[in-house]
Write an enzyme that holds these catalytic residues in place. Structure first.
Site, PDB file in Angstrom:
ATOM      1  N   ASP A   1      10.098  -5.079   9.377  1.00  0.00           N
ATOM      2  CA  ASP A   1       8.814  -5.146  10.415  1.00  0.00           C
ATOM      3  C   ASP A   1       8.335  -6.937  10.864  1.00  0.00           C
ATOM      4  O   ASP A   1       9.840  -7.587  10.518  1.00  0.00           O
ATOM      5  CB  ASP A   1       7.589  -4.410   9.243  1.00  0.00           C
ATOM      6  CG  ASP A   1       6.367  -3.911  10.048  1.00  0.00           C
ATOM      7  OD1 ASP A   1       6.171  -3.270  10.447  1.00  0.00           O
ATOM      8  OD2 ASP A   1       5.420  -4.818  10.628  1.00  0.00           O
TER       9      ASP A   1
ATOM     10  N   ALA B   1       4.125   4.544   3.165  1.00  0.00           N
ATOM     11  CA  ALA B   1       3.975   2.927   2.557  1.00  0.00           C
ATOM     12  C   ALA B   1       4.029   1.654   3.233  1.00  0.00           C
ATOM     13  O   ALA B   1       4.654   2.278   4.518  1.00  0.00           O
ATOM     14  CB  ALA B   1       4.928   2.932   1.292  1.00  0.00           C
ATOM     15  N   LYS B   2       3.710   0.583   3.415  1.00  0.00           N
ATOM     16  CA  LYS B   2       3.753  -0.510   3.507  1.00  0.00           C
ATOM     17  C   LYS B   2       3.428  -1.670   3.077  1.00  0.00           C
ATOM     18  O   LYS B   2       2.598  -1.815   2.049  1.00  0.00           O
ATOM     19  CB  LYS B   2       3.146  -0.740   4.895  1.00  0.00           C
ATOM     20  CG  LYS B   2       3.270  -1.717   6.302  1.00  0.00           C
ATOM     21  CD  LYS B   2       4.511  -1.032   6.737  1.00  0.00           C
ATOM     22  CE  LYS B   2       4.679  -1.674   8.297  1.00  0.00           C
ATOM     23  NZ  LYS B   2       5.612  -0.844   9.277  1.00  0.00           N
ATOM     24  N   GLY B   3       4.016  -2.903   3.132  1.00  0.00           N
ATOM     25  CA  GLY B   3       4.043  -3.851   2.379  1.00  0.00           C
ATOM     26  C   GLY B   3       3.968  -5.081   3.599  1.00  0.00           C
ATOM     27  O   GLY B   3       4.011  -5.068   4.992  1.00  0.00           O
TER      28      GLY B   3
ATOM     29  N   ALA C   1       1.128  -1.056   0.272  1.00  0.00           N
ATOM     30  CA  ALA C   1      -0.141   0.233   0.167  1.00  0.00           C
ATOM     31  C   ALA C   1       0.779   1.180  -0.164  1.00  0.00           C
ATOM     32  O   ALA C   1       2.069   1.512   0.824  1.00  0.00           O
ATOM     33  CB  ALA C   1      -0.757  -0.095   1.076  1.00  0.00           C
TER      34      ALA C   1
END
Ligand code: NAD
Length: 457
Positions: free
Chosen positions: A160, A119-121, A74
């Site tokens: 993460d 952002a992040k995945g 995202a």
């Protein structure tokens, strides 16, 4: 009648909405009430992620079977710079979790005043059931599928939950294979130090958390507790953020009285050495049953009496159903999204301040930014320099949030008048906690840059 009354009192609270994306949006909406100057259309634009990429792919696992995986990335905002955010491997990853985490990254980068958006995945998988080779294949295939939606100037990854420096090395290598002949180091941070990683990055989230706690305590956020020295500390989650936080807080003179991981927790009111807990976890796979400590459940751990409680695991750990049991004097969010809005309110009413995630764990992305700068300069800064720069940034960010809280709470009447003038009705404005103050500061910064750039076209 008496029976009816007992039932009424014992009735469970209405079910809480634990969808992290709904929570992130509710937090934004709550903060926006304190920003009468924010135009509603702009607010809607800033609140929502720009994009969500979903990829589905197979890999052949080491046992010869073909398994399919779903991955998300995202991008919430690029107003202040490239998207920036970690990659998580967990069976419970969802599109909405990744969207929420991406938006928290936008606000965090703004509070830390970094030239990044959010952002992040995430990949839906259980790393405990996969071999290192399987994880390498999953990582490479995910990065290949993302293609040019990521890049050193567009969307930058980082570690993460359940990913680490090794994962970041695979990400770099895969991206490099696809983009030969240019400096690609900046596509991912948290890399191994001999592959462009920054000294101090591994410890940065925890170190930033310690700095922010020390600064907040020094500014009198917790009545009667002005230092980490001598404070009793409980840490939930014993991975990158939690285990290093326990060690650094102990080094700073705190007494670690409880820690936990996904298998359970341990408690010793006299305090114990977190380094022993780390060694024990390495040997046995968990902190549980460390000698001279008592085993406790994760629920019990969150309710232990202590000065500082540091959730450092996952979202939604402190909710409407257990917030009332929290006996800490200060909650420091090393994890993202550990406290729900209902729990926020309960803790506010109990007088337990919260150092919110978007400030408390911003040390990680701050040193990721330092890594990114070093990569473009082809330089490696000394660890002392990294830590010094981190401390300066954490001081500015923490002061910024505390000052914003004072500013808002000192001008509630004026804000209320402005709201009325604009026809914005609803509940009267109440004094804000540090989370709302942090949001207000972050939204103001992102909104300012968005307007300076001009709405496209
Ligand atoms: P990690 O995978 O290194 O560690 C997670 C830890 O939480 C593990 O010890 C695991 O056993 C434990 N855990 C999982 N479920 C639990 C539960 N229900 N109860 C207790 N413990 C549980 O992950 P991490 O990188 O340390 O991330 C932890 C949190 O910190 C996440 O919210 C993450 O988004 C946040 N964070 C991490 C970084 C970073 O640089 N790694 C930066 C900012 C924020």
């Amino acid at each position: 009648m008496a029976q009816q009354q007992r039932e009424a009192v014992a009735a469970p609270p209405p079910e809480e909405d634990l969808n992290p994306y709904h929570i992130a949006q509710a937090q934004f909406d709550w903060a926006a009430r304190y920003l009468p100057e924010l135009k509603p259309g702009l607010g809607e634009f800033l609140k929502k992620p720009k994009r969500l990429v979903t990829v589905e792919f197979p890999i052949q696992t080491e046992d010869g079977t073909v398994k399919n995986f779903i991955g998300y990335r995202a991008l919430h905002s690029r107003s202040r710079g490239a998207g920036k955010g970690g990659l998580r491997y967990h069976p419970d990853v969802t599109a909405d979790e990744v969207r929420a985490l991406a938006s928290w990254m936008t606000w965090k980068c703004a509070i830390a005043d970094l030239p990044f958006g959010g952002a992040k995945g995430g990949i839906v998988c259980d790393p405990k059931k996969l071999t290192t080779n399987d994880l390498r294949r999953i990582t490479r295939r995910y990065i290949a599928e993302l293609g040019d939606t990521i890049g050193p100037h567009t969307d930058i990854l980082a570690p993460d939950v359940n990913t680490n420096a090794e994962t970041m090395a695979w990400i770099y290598d895969t991206y490099e294979m696809m983009h030969r002949g240019q400096n690609n180091l900046g596509v991912v941070t948290g890399k191994p130090v001999d592959l462009g990683g920054s000294l101090g990055r591994r410890e940065a989230t925890a170190r930033g958390c310690l700095f922010a706690t020390q600064i907040a305590l020094g500014r009198g956020i917790v009545p009667g507790l002005d230092s980490v020295k001598g404070a009793s500390v409980v840490v939930q989650g014993f991975g990158n953020a939690g285990s290093i936080a326990a060690e650094l807080f102990a080094e700073a003179g705190a007494s670690i009285v409880g820690v936990s991981d996904s298998k359970g927790g341990i408690y010793q009111p006299k305090g114990f050495d977190p380094t022993e807990a780390r060694k024990h976890k390495k040997k046995t796979g968990s902190v549980v049953s460390l000698s001279n400590t008592k085993n406790v459940s994760n629920e019990e751990l969150l309710a232990l009496p202590c000065d500082i409680l540091i959730p450092a695991a996952l979202e939604n750990q402190i909710r409407s159903d257990n917030a009332d049991q929290v006996r800490a004097r200060f909650l420091v969010e090393a994890a993202n999204g550990p406290t729900t809005p209902a729990a926020d309110l309960i803790l506010f009413e109990k007088g337990i301040p919260i150092l919110p995630d978007i400030l408390a764990n911003s040390g990680g992305v701050t040193v990721s930014y330092f890594e990114w700068v070093q990569n473009f300069e082809n330089e490696q800064w000394d660890e002392d320099i990294v830590n010094e720069k981190l401390q300066i940034r954490m001081q500015r960010a923490t002061d910024g949030v505390i000052d914003k809280q004072k500013e808002i709470n000192g001008s509630l009447d004026t804000l209320e008048k402005q709201r009325k003038k604009l026809g914005r009705l609803g509940e009267p404005l109440q004094p804000v906690n540090l989370r709302t103050a942090a949001y207000v500061l972050a939204i103001q910064r992102v909104a300012k840059v968005t307007l300076e750039r001009g709405i496209w076209p």
